[in-house]
Design a protein around this motif. Structure first.
Motif, PDB file in Angstrom:
ATOM      1  N   ASP A 139      -7.735  -2.119  -7.288  1.00 38.01           N
ATOM      2  CA  ASP A 139      -9.091  -2.649  -7.219  1.00 38.01           C
ATOM      3  C   ASP A 139      -9.149  -4.075  -7.755  1.00 38.01           C
ATOM      4  O   ASP A 139      -8.558  -4.387  -8.784  1.00 38.01           O
ATOM      5  N   VAL A 140      -9.900  -4.908  -7.055  1.00 40.86           N
ATOM      6  CA  VAL A 140     -10.172  -6.268  -7.483  1.00 40.86           C
ATOM      7  C   VAL A 140     -11.684  -6.356  -7.682  1.00 40.86           C
ATOM      8  O   VAL A 140     -12.449  -5.927  -6.817  1.00 40.86           O
ATOM      9  N   TYR A 141     -12.102  -6.901  -8.822  1.00 41.82           N
ATOM     10  CA  TYR A 141     -13.525  -6.983  -9.144  1.00 41.82           C
ATOM     11  C   TYR A 141     -13.989  -8.426  -9.076  1.00 41.82           C
ATOM     12  O   TYR A 141     -13.350  -9.324  -9.620  1.00 41.82           O
ATOM     13  N   LEU A 142     -15.106  -8.621  -8.385  1.00 43.04           N
ATOM     14  CA  LEU A 142     -15.718  -9.930  -8.253  1.00 43.04           C
ATOM     15  C   LEU A 142     -17.116  -9.876  -8.846  1.00 43.04           C
ATOM     16  O   LEU A 142     -17.841  -8.902  -8.648  1.00 43.04           O
ATOM     17  N   GLU A 143     -17.487 -10.934  -9.530  1.00 46.18           N
ATOM     18  CA  GLU A 143     -18.836 -11.047 -10.091  1.00 46.18           C
ATOM     19  C   GLU A 143     -19.601 -12.083  -9.292  1.00 46.18           C
ATOM     20  O   GLU A 143     -19.078 -13.169  -9.007  1.00 46.18           O
TER      21      GLU A 143
END
Length: 175
Positions: free
Chosen positions: A76-80
């Motif tokens: 998983d890659v998290y972007l804000e």
């Protein structure tokens, strides 16, 4: 080295339609890499500007050869995404960044939607994205080349997704 990608697009739909579509376009079957997006903060200030902070969960799109670097081999890659929507002025400013690989790279985007000065039924969109890889040593350049290629394609795909879902929802663009 800093890799940058820029785009400018005129959507032939009113500001409210385009902004609502941006805020609600994910997840959708046209973009399989964005699996989830959650609003984690929302508030309205005394001037009426709506601030939102959202976190997107995305697939890790790095190819296997690059995933051999242990620190980037995650699912998983998290972007804000932070946005400031001013419905009175018909503008929305957005700042996005990657939360996953902060020790290795800086990935960020700055975007603006605003009512067109040429036609109030149209919406102007600008986006500038940048990637700086610093924490992978001799492999920095390889990661930068991949990032430039991927982000160039992703920006075009994102615009095409917006075009498609705007047309599906509102019909052919207004003139």
């Amino acid at each position: 080295m800093v890799i940058t990608v820029e785009i400018r697009k005129m959507y032939r739909y009113p500001f409210q339609h385009v902004v609502d579509m941006h805020l609600n376009k994910y997840p959708n079957p046209l973009e399989e890499n964005v699996r989830d997006i959650k609003t984690v903060e929302e508030k309205k200030d005394i001037t009426g500007i709506i601030y939102r902070r959202r976190i997107a969960t995305c697939n890790n799109v790095l190819p296997g050869i690059l995933r051999k670097v242990h620190l980037v081999n995650v699912d998983d890659v998290y972007l804000e995404e932070e946005s400031w929507l001013d419905r009175k002025q018909k503008t929305m400013n957005i700042r996005s960044r990657c939360l996953t690989w902060t020790q290795l790279a800086t990935l960020q985007e700055v975007s603006t939607f605003r009512e067109s000065t040429a036609n109030p039924n149209w919406t102007e969109f600008w986006q500038t994205g940048s990637v700086t890889v610093t924490g992978i040593g001799r492999l920095n350049r390889l990661f930068e080349l991949f990032a430039h290629s991927f982000f160039s394609r992703a920006v075009r795909k994102s615009v095409n997704v917006m075009d498609t879902i705007l047309e599906q929802r509102y019909g052919c663009p207004c003139s």
